[in-house]
Design an enzyme around this catalytic site. Structure first.
Site, PDB file in Angstrom:
ATOM      1  N   CYS A 297       0.737  -1.176   0.131  1.00 20.82           N
ATOM      2  CA  CYS A 297       0.085  -0.075  -0.076  1.00 20.82           C
ATOM      3  C   CYS A 297       0.849   1.158   0.067  1.00 20.82           C
ATOM      4  O   CYS A 297       1.619   1.575  -0.981  1.00 20.82           O
ATOM      5  CB  CYS A 297      -1.021  -0.008   1.378  1.00 20.82           C
ATOM      6  SG  CYS A 297      -2.266   1.049   1.060  1.00 20.82           S
TER       7      CYS A 297
ATOM      8  N   HIS B 209      -3.744  -5.641   0.573  1.00 20.30           N
ATOM      9  CA  HIS B 209      -2.931  -5.779   1.976  1.00 20.30           C
ATOM     10  C   HIS B 209      -3.195  -7.386   2.579  1.00 20.30           C
ATOM     11  O   HIS B 209      -4.108  -7.574   3.122  1.00 20.30           O
ATOM     12  CB  HIS B 209      -3.934  -5.006   3.188  1.00 20.30           C
ATOM     13  CG  HIS B 209      -3.680  -3.712   3.136  1.00 20.30           C
ATOM     14  ND1 HIS B 209      -2.431  -2.859   3.677  1.00 20.30           N
ATOM     15  CD2 HIS B 209      -4.212  -2.607   2.634  1.00 20.30           C
ATOM     16  CE1 HIS B 209      -2.312  -1.764   3.332  1.00 20.30           C
ATOM     17  NE2 HIS B 209      -3.518  -1.333   2.900  1.00 20.30           N
TER      18      HIS B 209
ATOM     19  N   GLU C 244      -1.186  -8.949   4.800  1.00 21.60           N
ATOM     20  CA  GLU C 244      -1.362  -8.951   5.924  1.00 21.60           C
ATOM     21  C   GLU C 244      -2.460  -8.889   6.656  1.00 21.60           C
ATOM     22  O   GLU C 244      -2.800  -9.393   7.979  1.00 21.60           O
ATOM     23  CB  GLU C 244      -0.438  -7.998   6.510  1.00 21.60           C
ATOM     24  CG  GLU C 244      -0.954  -6.494   6.562  1.00 21.60           C
ATOM     25  CD  GLU C 244      -0.914  -5.700   5.357  1.00 21.60           C
ATOM     26  OE1 GLU C 244      -0.912  -6.137   4.362  1.00 21.60           O
ATOM     27  OE2 GLU C 244      -0.908  -4.551   5.561  1.00 21.60           O
TER      28      GLU C 244
END
Lengths: 79, 229
Positions: free
Chosen positions: B86, B203, B205
């Site tokens: 990002c 993302h 994660e």
């Protein structure tokens, strides 16, 4: 010396903000707006007194930070 | 696998990615600050998401010139793998570690939703736990993720297989409505020439917990542990 810098998207790079502003102007009744390109304006107050040196320095600033030359072009004026 | 996560004033996803890294590797990553001039020896450097320096001037522009990025560039040049997510992707692009630029989303809106990505390469440090062509579901959250580059750069990326992920429909096909930001050729993430640097807008994660968002992003962290032990 004072320097002014205009940073604008290169021709051909889509400017969605400019397009939206153009639509809004048309919506407000301003006829004949063919296109709008949006950019940034920066004003620098420089200690340098030599015009050529000031211009060279500001161009270096544009290359390194003020503009992203992948998508943007810039114009420097020294006053 | 030892990882170092670099953070800046305005970073906000560093905890998420540290948790994902620790869950995959069992090793707690170290957290570095923008003013740090040295990065200790590490297997992986991560630049997380957020709004570094308030996105002043351009997203990632200020962070790209911070002291820690000088150290990061030196490490990257020596081959230390770098992952940018990002805002981290925006920073790596501004720092010249990846080609192209990330512009304002075509919709002009901040987009926060789940997207589907097609894994375009399963032979990298970052993606070896996935199959080529596999579709994964992970979130995006950004306003400037519209990837663009000149034709020569795009050709180079395609010819060398440097597009890591593309935005696709759930069945893996390209579709305009599946592209959340208007990115050229639906590009969601790219590698550098040596495939040691990966930048992506989504993302992964935030898709590493079965109770929050699913596990589709975990493969990236598993891949890194596979490759870097």
């Amino acid at each position: 010396m004072k320097a002014t810098v205009h940073v604008t998207l290169k021709p051909g790079v889509l400017d969605p903000q400019g397009v939206a502003i153009g639509h809004a102007l048309t919506g407000l009744g301003f006829a004949g707006v063919n296109s709008v390109r949006m950019g940034k304006f920066l004003e620098l107050d420089l200690a340098e007194t030599d015009r050529a040196k000031a211009e060279a320095a500001v161009k270096a600033m544009c290359e390194k930070l003020l503009a992203n030359t992948v998508i943007e072009s810039y114009r420097v004026e020294i006053r | 696998m030892k990882a170092a996560v670099v953070s800046f004033p305005g970073s906000n996803r560093e905890r998420d990615i540290m948790m994902a890294l620790e869950r995959a590797s069992g090793v707690k990553p170290s957290l570095l600050w923008h003013g740090d001039t040295e990065i200790p020896d590490t297997d992986l450097i991560v630049v997380p998401g957020g709004f570094s320096y308030g996105d002043y001037l351009r997203c990632g522009a200020m962070a790209a010139h911070s002291p820690v990025m000088k150290a990061l560039k030196e490490k990257a040049a020596k081959g230390t793998p770098v992952l940018g997510v990002c805002n981290g992707f925006q920073i790596l692009v501004e720092a010249g570690l990846l080609p192209g630029a990330l512009m304002r989303n075509a919709s002009l809106k901040f987009v926060c939703r789940q997207v589907h990505l097609r894994v375009e390469d399963s032979q990298s440090l970052f993606t070896n736990a996935y199959e080529k062509g596999q579709v994964i579901r992970v979130p995006v959250a950004h306003a400037e993720g519209n990837y663009t580059a000149d034709e020569d750069t795009l050709k180079h990326l395609e010819d060398r297989g440097l597009v890591a992920f593309r935005y696709v429909a759930p069945d893996g096909s390209l579709a305009p409505e599946a592209n959340p930001n208007g990115s050229t050729r639906a590009i969601a993430g790219i590698f550098n020439d040596s495939k040691t640097v990966l930048g992506l807008m989504p993302h992964p994660e935030d898709a590493t917990d079965p109770h929050a968002g699913g596990m589709d992003g975990f493969g990236m962290f598993k891949s890194l542990v596979n490759a870097l032990h």
